[in-house]
Design an enzyme around this catalytic site. Structure first.
Site, PDB file in Angstrom:
ATOM      1  N   GLU A  69       0.809  -1.218   0.000  1.00 30.85           N
ATOM      2  CA  GLU A  69       0.000   0.000   0.000  1.00 30.85           C
ATOM      3  C   GLU A  69       0.844   1.271   0.000  1.00 30.85           C
ATOM      4  O   GLU A  69       0.575   2.196  -0.766  1.00 30.85           O
ATOM      5  CB  GLU A  69      -0.941   0.037   1.208  1.00 30.85           C
ATOM      6  CG  GLU A  69      -2.229  -0.751   1.031  1.00 30.85           C
ATOM      7  CD  GLU A  69      -2.010  -2.248   1.157  1.00 30.85           C
ATOM      8  OE1 GLU A  69      -0.891  -2.648   1.538  1.00 30.85           O
ATOM      9  OE2 GLU A  69      -2.946  -3.003   0.858  1.00 30.85           O
ATOM     10  N   HIS A  74     -10.136  -5.013  10.671  1.00 37.58           N
ATOM     11  CA  HIS A  74     -10.749  -4.819   9.362  1.00 37.58           C
ATOM     12  C   HIS A  74     -12.067  -4.075   9.438  1.00 37.58           C
ATOM     13  O   HIS A  74     -12.832  -4.092   8.482  1.00 37.58           O
ATOM     14  CB  HIS A  74     -10.966  -6.175   8.673  1.00 37.58           C
ATOM     15  CG  HIS A  74      -9.685  -6.817   8.231  1.00 37.58           C
ATOM     16  ND1 HIS A  74      -8.865  -7.498   9.094  1.00 37.58           N
ATOM     17  CD2 HIS A  74      -9.074  -6.861   7.038  1.00 37.58           C
ATOM     18  CE1 HIS A  74      -7.800  -7.933   8.440  1.00 37.58           C
ATOM     19  NE2 HIS A  74      -7.901  -7.564   7.184  1.00 37.58           N
TER      20      HIS A  74
END
Lengths: 361, 359
Positions: B89, B158
Site C-alpha cells: 500500500e 478490518h
C-alpha cells in the site's frame, strides 16, 4: 491375524521403556524400526557457505507425532471450511491445508521458548504453538471458549510466545526495514516466507520483481526449502535457528509450499490457477502423504497405525467442532473488557451515551 | 420515491394492471442498480471520458476486483489503464500520488481503508498538504477509494471507520456515499475534482439495489462534493448520518412516523467540506438534533457536527442537547452478539431520538 499381530506390536512398542528382550525379538521379527534416515532435498543457498544437512533422521515416535499433528491441522482446516459454509464461522477465514509441513516442521525445529509471529493464515501455527483445537474452532465460531474469548476471530489468536495471527500484511517496505535493523543489530531473527505461489489472486511472477524470495534479504543470507517435506523444513529450521543462536544475526527461509484452498473462503481459488494444478500438487506433493509413505516404506509404522491415528484425529476434531457450535457466545457484559491492561476498571460508551459497558483489565 | 419502489417490487402482472388503469401516467418500471454497479459505471464513464484516468490497486484488474467493483474494466481498458499492484500500500499509494502530481488522474483503490493506514503518510503528507505547501503550484488530482467501516464478522483490524481521521485533514476532500445514486455521482465528481478525494464506500452496501433516477443514468451525472441531501422531510427532529447508517435512520423514521414523530433525515454525502448549512437550516426548523455514524464516538463526525452547531445560529433553536449515536468505544469484537452491540442499530437510533424529544 495380521491385524491382531500389528495391534500387539503397537502395544509393545508403546511400552518401549519397559521393553523386555523377548518383546524386542517380536519387534525384530515384524521388521519395525525405531528410527530411519532419509535423504532430503538440498536447500538452495544464498550467501551461505554451507546449508542444512541433506539427510534427516526420523524416529518412529517423532514421525508419528508429526503425522498426528499435520493430520490434526488438515482435518481442523477442512472442518473450518465446513463450518464456514454452514455459517457458523463468519467474516474472513484463511485456510492453510496443504501447508501443514510448514507449521509442524517449524515447531519441530525450534523451542517452545522461541517467539513466533505470523500472518492471517495462522490456524496451523496456533495448534503447533499449543492452542488446543477446540479453543481454535471455538474462536472461529466466536464463542466464550475461544482462545481470544470470541473477540478476535480467525486472524487474531494468540498464545504464549506466539504473537498472532495478524490481519494487515504485505507491507514490503516494513519487511525491508526489519531486515535492515535485524542485520544491523545482529538480531536472532528467522524471517520465513511461506511461498505458496500466489499473493491472494496474483501469481508471484506478476507481483515480484524476482520470485527468489530467499535472496531478497540482500545482506541477509537465505535458504530455499522444500516446504512440502516436513523433514526438509525441520532440518532447515534447526539450521536457521542454530545460525541465529550462534550470534551471526538474522537469516531468511523461503518455504516452497502450496495452499489447496483459495486465499480465503470467499475466493474459490480457481480463477487464477487450474484445478489440474491443485490436483497435481495434491497427488504428488501432499505433505501428509509424503511423510506416511516414507514411514511405511522404511517400516517405521504400518498403514493400519496411520489409519488408527486418522480415526483418533477425526474424533478429536468432531468433538472440538461440537464444542465450537454449542459453547455459548461471550456474555454481552464483557463487550467492554480488555481495552487496557493493568488498569483500574472504568466505563465506556456504547451506541449512545445511555448505553454503558464496564471495562475491566 | 417510496411509491415508485413499491411499484417495482410488485409482480409484473399487477404493474401492467396499474399501467392500464392510468392511461396518461405510464411510468416506466424504475431501473434498479446496485451500489457496486453504480461505482463501476461511474469509473467506466470517467475512464472513457478522459484517458488520463486510470485505476490501480490489489486485484483490481485480472481478478475483477476483490469485491468485484471493477468487474469488466480490465477487459475493456487493458493493462495500461487498470493496473494490478503487489501487496504494498505505501508503495503503490506513493506511485499514484507521484502520477497525479505529474498530470495523470489516478484512482487508487485500497482493498479496505484499514489497509490505507499502511499508506496514510502518502495520503496526508504527499497528497493532502501539497497544494498548500507549494503555495498553489502543485495540485494532486487523485482519488483514494475503497470500502470503509464495519463489515460482518471481520473483527478488529478490518472494521475501522476512517471518516473522522480523514475528515480531520485540511487539503483532503472526503465523501461517503450511501445509495447507488450517491455512489455514481460522487465517484464521478471525485475523479473530475483536481484535489485529493477520499471516497469511503461500504462493503455491505455494494450488493444493495436502489432505484436509479433517470438523471443518474446520464454520463454527466455529478453530485456536488460538499452538499448534503435531505432524504426525508420532517418536523420534529433532525437526524444526520452518512453511509450505511442513513438506511437505518430511514427505518427508524418509518417506525417513529407511526407514533406521530416525523424525522427529517439528512444524508451528509460529504464529510469534508461539511455542509453544515443544510443541517443548521433543519435544526432551526425541528429544534432537535441526533447524529448517527458507524465510527467511534470520540472525536468523531457527530462530535464535529455538534461543535459546529454550537458555533452557529442553530444553537439558539435547540430545545435539547444534541445526541450522538455511534459505534461502541471498543475495537470491533468478532463474536456476533458483541459485534451487533458495537454498531448503531435502528433501536439505538429510535431510543436516542425519543430521549432528545423527552418522550
Amino acid at each position: 491375524m495380521k491385524k491382531m499381530l500389528a495391534a500387539v506390536v503397537s502395544r509393545v512398542l508403546s511400552g518401549v521403556a519397559t521393553q523386555k528382550p523377548s518383546s524386542r525379538v517380536l519387534v525384530a521379527s515384524c521388521n519395525y524400526s525405531k528410527q530411519a534416515t532419509f535423504e532430503i532435498k538440498k536447500c538452495d543457498l544464498y550467501n551461505l557457505e554451507e546449508g542444512p544437512p541433506v539427510t534427516a533422521e526420523l524416529t518412529r515416535e517423532d514421525g508419528l507425532k508429526y503425522y498426528r499433528l499435520m493430520q490434526t491441522v488438515r482435518r481442523m482446516e477442512l472442518k473450518a471450511d465446513q463450518l464456514y459454509k454452514q455459517k457458523f464461522i463468519r467474516g474472513f477465514c484463511h485456510l492453510c491445508d496443504g501447508q501443514e509441513a510448514c507449521c509442524v516442521g517449524l515447531e519441530a525445529g525450534i523451542r517452545h521458548t522461541d517467539h513466533v509471529i505470523t500472518s492471517y493464515r495462522a490456524h496451523g501455527i496456533c495448534v503447533t504453538r499449543g492452542i488446543p483445537v477446540r479453543a481454535v474452532l471455538a474462536e472461529l465460531t466466536g464463542r466464550r471458549g475461544g482462545c481470544a474469548k470470541g473477540k478476535g476471530g480467525s486472524m487474531h489468536m494468540y498464545a504464549k510466545n506466539f504473537y498472532g495471527g495478524n490481519g494487515i500484511v504485505g507491507a514490503q517496505g516494513q519487511l525491508f526495514e526489519a531486515y535492515n535493523m535485524a542485520a544491523l543489530w545482529k538480531l536472532p531473527c528467522v524471517f520465513i516466507c511461506e511461498n505458496n505461489r500466489y499473493g491472494m489472486g496474483t501469481a508471484v511472477e506478476r507481483a515480484a520483481a524476482t520470485p527468489d524470495y530467499y535472496k531478497r534479504g540482500s545482506f541477509i543470507p537465505g535458504l530455499r526449502v522444500d516446504g512440502m517435506d516436513i523433514l526438509c523444513v525441520r532440518e532447515a529450521t534447526k539450521f536457521a535457528a542454530d545460525y541465529c543462536r550462534s550470534g551471526k544475526g538474522p537469516i531468511l527461509m523461503e518455504l516452497q509450499t502450496y495452499r489447496y484452498h483459495g486465499h480465503s473462503m470467499s475466493d474459490p481459488g480457481i480463477s487464477y490457477r487450474s484445478r489440474q494444478e491443485i490436483q497435481d500438487v495434491r497427488s504428488k506433493s501432499d505433505p501428509i502423504m509424503l511423510l506416511k509413505d516414507k514411514m511405511v516404506n522404511s517400516k517405521l509404522a504400518t498403514v493400519e497405525e496411520f489409519k488408527e491415528i486418522d480415526g483418533e484425529v477425526k474424533k478429536e476434531i468432531e468433538d472440538a467442532a461440537q464444542f465450537a457450535i454449542t459453547d455459548p457466545e461471550p456474555p454481552l457484559e464483557e463487550l467492554g473488557h480488555h481495552i487496557y491492561s493493568s488498569s483500574p476498571p472504568f466505563e465506556l460508551r456504547g451506541a449512545n451515551q445511555w448505553i454503558k459497558f464496564k471495562s475491566i483489565s | 420515491m417510496a411509491a415508485a419502489s413499491g411499484l417495482v417490487r410488485r409482480p409484473l402482472r399487477q404493474v401492467s394492471g396499474l399501467l392500464r388503469r392510468r392511461f396518461h401516467r405510464t411510468a416506466p418500471a424504475a431501473l434498479q442498480v446496485t451500489v457496486r454497479d453504480a461505482i463501476n459505471q461511474g469509473m467506466d464513464e470517467e475512464l472513457e471520458r478522459d484517458e488520463k484516468v486510470f485505476l490501480l490497486g490489489e486485484e483490481v484488474a485480472q481478478y475483477d476486483g476483490a469485491y468485484k467493483v471493477s468487474r469488466g474494466l480490465w477487459k475493456k481498458y487493458g493493462d495500461k489503464r487498470i493496473i494490478d499492484t503487489p501487496i504494498s500500500e505505501m508503495g503503490f499509494a506513493g506511485i499514484a500520488v507521484g502520477a497525479a502530481m505529474a498530470g495523470l488522474r489516478p484512482i487508487c483503490e485500497f482493498m479496505t481503508f484499514n489497509f490505507s493506514m499502511q499508506a496514510i503518510d502518502q495520503v496526508i503528507n504527499s497528497a493532502a498538504k501539497t497544494y498548500y505547501m507549494s503555495g498553489g503550484r502543485q495540485s494532486v488530482p487523485i482519488v483514494f477509494r475503497g470500502p470503509n467501516g464495519a463489515s460482518a464478522g471481520v473483527a478488529a483490524q478490518h472494521s475501522q471507520c476512517f471518516a473522522a481521521w480523514y475528515g480531520h485533514c485540511p487539503g483532503l476532500k472526503v465523501v461517503s456515499p450511501w445509495n447507488s445514486e450517491d455512489a455514481k455521482g460522487l465517484i464521478k465528481s471525485a475523479i473530475r475534482d483536481n484535489n485529493p478525494v477520499v471516497v469511503l464506500e461500504n462493503e455491505l452496501m455494494y450488493g444493495v439495489p436502489f432505484e436509479f433516477p433517470d438523471a443518474a443514468q446520464s454520463k454527466d451525472f455529478l453530485i456536488p462534493i460538499g452538499k448534503a441531501k435531505i432524504e426525508r422531510q420532517g418536523t420534529h427532529v433532525t437526524v444526520v448520518s452518512h453511509s450505511r447508517p442513513v438506511g437505518h435512520c430511514l427505518e427508524a423514521a418509518t417506525v417513529l412516523s407511526k407514533e406521530g414523530i416525523e424525522c427529517e433525515v439528512i444524508n451528509m454525502r460529504t464529510i469534508r467540506p461539511m455542509d453544515i448549512e443544510t443541517i443548521e437550516a433543519s435544526v432551526v426548523k425541528t429544534n432537535h438534533l441526533v447524529t448517527v455514524e458507524g465510527g467511534w464516538p470520540q472525536f468523531g463526525v457527530g462530535a464535529e457536527i455538534c461543535a459546529k452547531i454550537m458555533e452557529g445560529p442553530a444553537f439558539n433553536y435547540l430545545d435539547a442537547p444534541a445526541v450522538r449515536v455511534t459505534g461502541a468505544d471498543v475495537p470491533m469484537p468478532y463474536a456476533k452478539i458483541l459485534e451487533d452491540n458495537s454498531i448503531p442499530q435502528v433501536k439505538d437510533i429510535i431510543f436516542a431520538i425519543k430521549k432528545t424529544l423527552n418522550i
